[in-house]
Design a protein around this motif. Structure first.
Motif: not given
Length: 57
Positions: A9-15, A44-51
């Motif tokens: 969770i910590s690593e995912a939050s940081g990314i 990064i691709i998932v987070m970019d899409t989600w944002f």
């Protein structure tokens, strides 16, 4: 087990925070982010899409 989950969770939050800053504060493209942090490309691709999806709503 709790320590492992906390680490994930910590690593995912940081990314996720890093992607947000790169995208909306520094105005970097997805390609620029992927080149900068190659080891986290799928996340990064998932987070970019989600944002993108969240900012439209």
């Amino acid at each position: 087990m709790r320590k492992i989950i906390t680490g994930i969770i910590s690593e995912a939050s940081g990314i996720a925070t890093w992607v947000y800053v790169q995208k909306y504060v520094k105005h970097k493209t997805l390609d620029e982010m992927l080149q900068e942090w190659q080891g986290a490309d799928q996340f990064i691709i998932v987070m970019d899409t989600w944002f993108e999806k969240l900012m439209v709503e």
